[in-house]
Enzyme design. Structure first.
Site, PDB file in Angstrom:
ATOM      1  N   GLY A  92      37.555  31.030  29.156  1.00 27.42           N
ATOM      2  CA  GLY A  92      38.597  31.986  29.496  1.00 27.42           C
ATOM      3  C   GLY A  92      38.095  33.365  29.872  1.00 27.42           C
ATOM      4  O   GLY A  92      38.888  34.301  29.947  1.00 27.42           O
ATOM      5  N   THR A  94      37.515  36.127  32.155  1.00 30.05           N
ATOM      6  CA  THR A  94      38.002  36.454  33.494  1.00 30.05           C
ATOM      7  C   THR A  94      37.286  37.656  34.099  1.00 30.05           C
ATOM      8  O   THR A  94      37.286  37.811  35.313  1.00 30.05           O
ATOM      9  CB  THR A  94      39.522  36.722  33.473  1.00 30.05           C
ATOM     10  OG1 THR A  94      39.801  37.777  32.556  1.00 30.05           O
ATOM     11  CG2 THR A  94      40.290  35.470  33.073  1.00 30.05           C
ATOM     12  N   HIS A  99      32.458  41.571  26.802  1.00 31.07           N
ATOM     13  CA  HIS A  99      33.419  42.391  26.062  1.00 31.07           C
ATOM     14  C   HIS A  99      33.893  41.625  24.841  1.00 31.07           C
ATOM     15  O   HIS A  99      33.823  40.396  24.793  1.00 31.07           O
ATOM     16  CB  HIS A  99      34.602  42.809  26.945  1.00 31.07           C
ATOM     17  CG  HIS A  99      35.337  41.673  27.581  1.00 31.07           C
ATOM     18  ND1 HIS A  99      34.836  40.960  28.654  1.00 31.07           N
ATOM     19  CD2 HIS A  99      36.544  41.132  27.298  1.00 31.07           C
ATOM     20  CE1 HIS A  99      35.705  40.025  29.011  1.00 31.07           C
ATOM     21  NE2 HIS A  99      36.745  40.103  28.197  1.00 31.07           N
TER      22      HIS A  99
END
Length: 110
Positions: A92, A94, A99
């Site tokens: 997931g 993106t 981060h």
């Protein structure tokens, strides 16, 4: 990197609701929150994946985790929080800038 949204936030070229900033990281509110409190902790140095982190970046990540723990109460996370690092499209991720999602402020489902 000019085409990286997080690098542009770090540089102040894109506005963000910043909650904390120092020489190594920026913590700001996620624009698509998945929890009552959903923040993103972004290293100022650009690298996409943990596998790209050298020893200096790894040491910085260690300091970052300690900083998150120290800031948790002032961020409204005194009752607990979850840290998530997505790595790659299947997980997931993106934005291809490492981060840490910081989520809490409520009981989180598993």
């Amino acid at each position: 990197m000019k085409d990286c949204i997080f690098c542009n936030i770090v540089a102040g070229e894109i506005p963000a609701r910043k909650r904390y900033e120092d020489d190594e990281i920026v913590i700001f509110e996620d624009i698509e929150p998945k929890a009552k409190i959903h923040l993103l902790c972004v290293p100022k140095e650009h690298y996409a994946y943990l596998s790209e982190a050298d020893e200096i970046c790894a040491a910085s990540l260690g300091r970052t985790l300690k900083k998150i723990a120290a800031l948790a109460p002032s961020l409204g996370l005194g009752d607990g929080y979850r840290l998530v690092v997505n790595q790659g499209e299947n997980a997931g991720q993106t934005v291809k800038h490492l981060h840490i999602h910081i989520m809490g402020g409520e009981v989180l489902p598993f």
